[in-house]
Motif scaffolding. Structure first.
Motif, PDB file in Angstrom:
ATOM      1  N   SER A  58       0.828  -1.205   0.000  1.00  0.00           N
ATOM      2  CA  SER A  58       0.000   0.000   0.000  1.00  0.00           C
ATOM      3  C   SER A  58       0.861   1.254   0.000  1.00  0.00           C
ATOM      4  O   SER A  58       0.551   2.231  -0.688  1.00  0.00           O
ATOM      5  CB  SER A  58      -0.925  -0.007   1.228  1.00  0.00           C
ATOM      6  N   CYS A  59       1.947   1.228   0.774  1.00  0.00           N
ATOM      7  CA  CYS A  59       2.855   2.384   0.796  1.00  0.00           C
ATOM      8  C   CYS A  59       3.482   2.612  -0.574  1.00  0.00           C
ATOM      9  O   CYS A  59       3.635   3.758  -1.016  1.00  0.00           O
ATOM     10  CB  CYS A  59       3.944   2.160   1.843  1.00  0.00           C
ATOM     11  N   LEU A  60       3.828   1.532  -1.261  1.00  0.00           N
ATOM     12  CA  LEU A  60       4.417   1.669  -2.588  1.00  0.00           C
ATOM     13  C   LEU A  60       3.405   2.250  -3.574  1.00  0.00           C
ATOM     14  O   LEU A  60       3.752   3.080  -4.424  1.00  0.00           O
ATOM     15  CB  LEU A  60       4.919   0.310  -3.073  1.00  0.00           C
ATOM     16  N   VAL A  61       2.149   1.807  -3.479  1.00  0.00           N
ATOM     17  CA  VAL A  61       1.109   2.347  -4.358  1.00  0.00           C
ATOM     18  C   VAL A  61       0.892   3.827  -4.064  1.00  0.00           C
ATOM     19  O   VAL A  61       0.732   4.645  -4.986  1.00  0.00           O
ATOM     20  CB  VAL A  61      -0.212   1.563  -4.197  1.00  0.00           C
ATOM     21  N   LEU A  62       0.888   4.191  -2.776  1.00  0.00           N
ATOM     22  CA  LEU A  62       0.718   5.596  -2.406  1.00  0.00           C
ATOM     23  C   LEU A  62       1.856   6.447  -2.967  1.00  0.00           C
ATOM     24  O   LEU A  62       1.614   7.526  -3.518  1.00  0.00           O
ATOM     25  CB  LEU A  62       0.662   5.726  -0.887  1.00  0.00           C
ATOM     26  N   CYS A  63       3.079   5.972  -2.824  1.00  0.00           N
ATOM     27  CA  CYS A  63       4.234   6.712  -3.350  1.00  0.00           C
ATOM     28  C   CYS A  63       4.146   6.837  -4.866  1.00  0.00           C
ATOM     29  O   CYS A  63       4.436   7.898  -5.436  1.00  0.00           O
ATOM     30  CB  CYS A  63       5.530   6.010  -2.950  1.00  0.00           C
ATOM     31  N   ASN A  64       3.744   5.753  -5.530  1.00  0.00           N
ATOM     32  CA  ASN A  64       3.612   5.785  -6.986  1.00  0.00           C
ATOM     33  C   ASN A  64       2.540   6.769  -7.420  1.00  0.00           C
ATOM     34  O   ASN A  64       2.727   7.526  -8.379  1.00  0.00           O
ATOM     35  CB  ASN A  64       3.302   4.380  -7.506  1.00  0.00           C
ATOM     36  N   CYS A  65       1.411   6.776  -6.699  1.00  0.00           N
ATOM     37  CA  CYS A  65       0.325   7.700  -7.042  1.00  0.00           C
ATOM     38  C   CYS A  65       0.762   9.148  -6.839  1.00  0.00           C
ATOM     39  O   CYS A  65       0.444  10.014  -7.664  1.00  0.00           O
ATOM     40  CB  CYS A  65      -0.902   7.397  -6.188  1.00  0.00           C
ATOM     41  N   MET A  66       1.500   9.415  -5.766  1.00  0.00           N
ATOM     42  CA  MET A  66       1.952  10.780  -5.513  1.00  0.00           C
ATOM     43  C   MET A  66       2.913  11.246  -6.608  1.00  0.00           C
ATOM     44  O   MET A  66       2.799  12.366  -7.109  1.00  0.00           O
ATOM     45  CB  MET A  66       2.629  10.845  -4.145  1.00  0.00           C
ATOM     46  N   TYR A  67       3.844  10.388  -6.980  1.00  0.00           N
ATOM     47  CA  TYR A  67       4.786  10.753  -8.047  1.00  0.00           C
ATOM     48  C   TYR A  67       4.045  10.919  -9.372  1.00  0.00           C
ATOM     49  O   TYR A  67       4.334  11.837 -10.145  1.00  0.00           O
ATOM     50  CB  TYR A  67       5.869   9.690  -8.175  1.00  0.00           C
ATOM     51  N   ASN A  68       3.086  10.031  -9.613  1.00  0.00           N
ATOM     52  CA  ASN A  68       2.287  10.114 -10.830  1.00  0.00           C
ATOM     53  C   ASN A  68       1.509  11.419 -10.868  1.00  0.00           C
ATOM     54  O   ASN A  68       1.393  12.066 -11.926  1.00  0.00           O
ATOM     55  CB  ASN A  68       1.312   8.925 -10.876  1.00  0.00           C
ATOM     56  N   VAL A  81      -5.856   9.055 -10.701  1.00  0.00           N
ATOM     57  CA  VAL A  81      -4.782   8.899  -9.720  1.00  0.00           C
ATOM     58  C   VAL A  81      -5.275   9.248  -8.314  1.00  0.00           C
ATOM     59  O   VAL A  81      -4.964   8.545  -7.338  1.00  0.00           O
ATOM     60  CB  VAL A  81      -3.571   9.769 -10.099  1.00  0.00           C
ATOM     61  N   ILE A  82      -6.057  10.318  -8.199  1.00  0.00           N
ATOM     62  CA  ILE A  82      -6.640  10.681  -6.901  1.00  0.00           C
ATOM     63  C   ILE A  82      -7.567   9.570  -6.413  1.00  0.00           C
ATOM     64  O   ILE A  82      -7.600   9.240  -5.215  1.00  0.00           O
ATOM     65  CB  ILE A  82      -7.384  12.025  -7.014  1.00  0.00           C
ATOM     66  N   LEU A  83      -8.320   8.969  -7.335  1.00  0.00           N
ATOM     67  CA  LEU A  83      -9.186   7.840  -6.975  1.00  0.00           C
ATOM     68  C   LEU A  83      -8.355   6.663  -6.465  1.00  0.00           C
ATOM     69  O   LEU A  83      -8.737   5.984  -5.499  1.00  0.00           O
ATOM     70  CB  LEU A  83     -10.009   7.419  -8.194  1.00  0.00           C
ATOM     71  N   GLY A  84      -7.212   6.421  -7.106  1.00  0.00           N
ATOM     72  CA  GLY A  84      -6.327   5.360  -6.637  1.00  0.00           C
ATOM     73  C   GLY A  84      -5.766   5.644  -5.257  1.00  0.00           C
ATOM     74  O   GLY A  84      -5.646   4.733  -4.423  1.00  0.00           O
ATOM     75  N   LEU A  85      -5.419   6.901  -4.996  1.00  0.00           N
ATOM     76  CA  LEU A  85      -4.959   7.286  -3.668  1.00  0.00           C
ATOM     77  C   LEU A  85      -6.035   7.033  -2.616  1.00  0.00           C
ATOM     78  O   LEU A  85      -5.759   6.464  -1.551  1.00  0.00           O
ATOM     79  CB  LEU A  85      -4.576   8.771  -3.657  1.00  0.00           C
ATOM     80  N   PHE A  86      -7.261   7.442  -2.931  1.00  0.00           N
ATOM     81  CA  PHE A  86      -8.370   7.244  -1.998  1.00  0.00           C
ATOM     82  C   PHE A  86      -8.617   5.760  -1.748  1.00  0.00           C
ATOM     83  O   PHE A  86      -8.838   5.338  -0.613  1.00  0.00           O
ATOM     84  CB  PHE A  86      -9.634   7.905  -2.560  1.00  0.00           C
ATOM     85  N   GLY A  87      -8.580   4.961  -2.811  1.00  0.00           N
ATOM     86  CA  GLY A  87      -8.817   3.530  -2.663  1.00  0.00           C
ATOM     87  C   GLY A  87      -7.769   2.839  -1.821  1.00  0.00           C
ATOM     88  O   GLY A  87      -8.073   1.934  -1.046  1.00  0.00           O
ATOM     89  N   THR A  88      -6.515   3.290  -1.952  1.00  0.00           N
ATOM     90  CA  THR A  88      -5.442   2.690  -1.166  1.00  0.00           C
ATOM     91  C   THR A  88      -5.550   3.075   0.304  1.00  0.00           C
ATOM     92  O   THR A  88      -5.386   2.237   1.198  1.00  0.00           O
ATOM     93  CB  THR A  88      -4.072   3.127  -1.703  1.00  0.00           C
ATOM     94  N   ILE A  89      -5.860   4.341   0.570  1.00  0.00           N
ATOM     95  CA  ILE A  89      -5.956   4.809   1.954  1.00  0.00           C
ATOM     96  C   ILE A  89      -7.182   4.223   2.649  1.00  0.00           C
ATOM     97  O   ILE A  89      -7.111   3.819   3.809  1.00  0.00           O
ATOM     98  CB  ILE A  89      -6.007   6.352   1.984  1.00  0.00           C
ATOM     99  N   GLN A  90      -8.309   4.135   1.923  1.00  0.00           N
ATOM    100  CA  GLN A  90      -9.561   3.687   2.510  1.00  0.00           C
ATOM    101  C   GLN A  90      -9.823   2.188   2.350  1.00  0.00           C
ATOM    102  O   GLN A  90     -10.927   1.728   2.628  1.00  0.00           O
ATOM    103  CB  GLN A  90     -10.729   4.470   1.891  1.00  0.00           C
TER     104      GLN A  90
END
Length: 208
Positions: free
Chosen positions: A7-17, A47-56
Motif C-alpha cells: 500500500s505504501c508503494l502504491v501511495l508513493c507511486n500515485c503521488m509521483y504520478n 490517480v486521486i481515486l487510486g490514492l483514496f482507494g489505497t488509503i480507505q
C-alpha cells in the motif's frame, strides 16, 4: 512484502504520478495542446481515486487505477509515435489541438538553449505587429523532450500497475481469509449449539 508495504508503494507511486501529471499539464496549457490537457485531467482524477482507494482499503478503486494505467501507457505510446512521426503521423499537424489552432508544444520555442528571432510584419500594426520567424540554438529538439516526458509517464504507469495488482491480490486474500473464519458472519457457528446445550442442562436438573 506485505499488504502494508504494498500500500505504501502504491501511495508513493500515485503521488509521483500526480506530480508528474501536474507538471505536464502546466506545459500543455502553455502550448494550448487541448487533447493532452483533457487526457492529463482525466489521469489526475483517476490517480486521486487510486490514492483514496489505497488509503480507505477500497480494492475496486485500485482496480480502476490499474486498468487506467494500461490506458495511460497506450496514450503515451501514441504521443511518442506522434512526435517521432511514426505511421504517417506528423508532429506539425494540428491533431493535438483538435484543429482549433496552429499551436505546437511549448518546448518548441522555449526549450533549453532556444533563441527566438522575430521580425515586424509590414503593413500591420497593433499587438500582433511582429511574427515569429525561427528558433535557433536549441540544445535539444522539442519533440525529444516530449518523448522523454511520455517515456517517464510510461515507466511510472507500469510500476503503478504492478504495485496495484499486488495490493489488490493481497486485499482480496485478506478478505477471503477473514470471511472464512466467520469475520463477516453475524452469527458464528459456535453459537449454534448454545440453545441445545442449555436445554440439556435444564433437563439434567429436572426432578424425577
Amino acid at each position: 512484502m506485505g499488504g502494508g508495504e504494498g500500500s505504501c508503494l502504491v501511495l508513493c507511486n500515485c503521488m509521483y504520478n500526480l506530480l508528474a501529471a501536474l507538471e505536464r499539464q502546466v506545459f500543455d496549457f502553455l502550448g494550448y495542446q487541448w487533447a493532452p490537457i483533457l487526457a492529463n485531467f482525466l489521469h489526475i482524477i483517476i490517480v486521486i481515486l487510486g490514492l483514496f482507494g489505497t488509503i480507505q482499503y477500497r480494492p475496486r478503486y485500485i482496480v480502476v487505477y490499474a486498468i487506467w494505467t494500461a490506458v495511460w501507457v497506450t496514450w503515451n505510446i501514441f504521443i511518442i509515435c506522434f512526435y517521432l512521426e511514426v505511421g504517417g503521423l506528423s508532429k506539425d499537424s494540428e491533431l493535438l489541438t483538435f484543429n482549433i489552432s496552429q499551436h505546437q508544444s511549448w518546448w518548441s520555442e522555449n526549450g533549453p538553449g532556444c533563441i527566438r528571432k522575430e521580425a515586424p510584419m509590414a503593413g500591420i500594426k497593433g499587438l500582433d505587429s511582429h511574427s515569429y520567424i525561427s528558433v535557433i540554438g536549441c540544445a535539444l529538439e522539442y519533440r525529444y523532450i516530449e518523448v522523454m516526458h511520455s517515456s517517464v509517464q510510461i515507466l511510472v504507469a507500469l510500476v503503478g500497475f504492478v504495485y496495484a495488482c499486488y495490493v489488490v491480490s493481497v486485499f482480496t486474500e485478506e478478505e477471503d481469509s477473514f470471511d472464512f473464519i466467520g469475520g463477516f458472519d453475524p452469527f458464528p457457528l459456535y453459537h449454534v449449539n448454545e440453545k441445545p446445550t442449555n436445554l440439556l442442562c435444564k433437563q439434567t436438573y429436572l426432578p424425577l
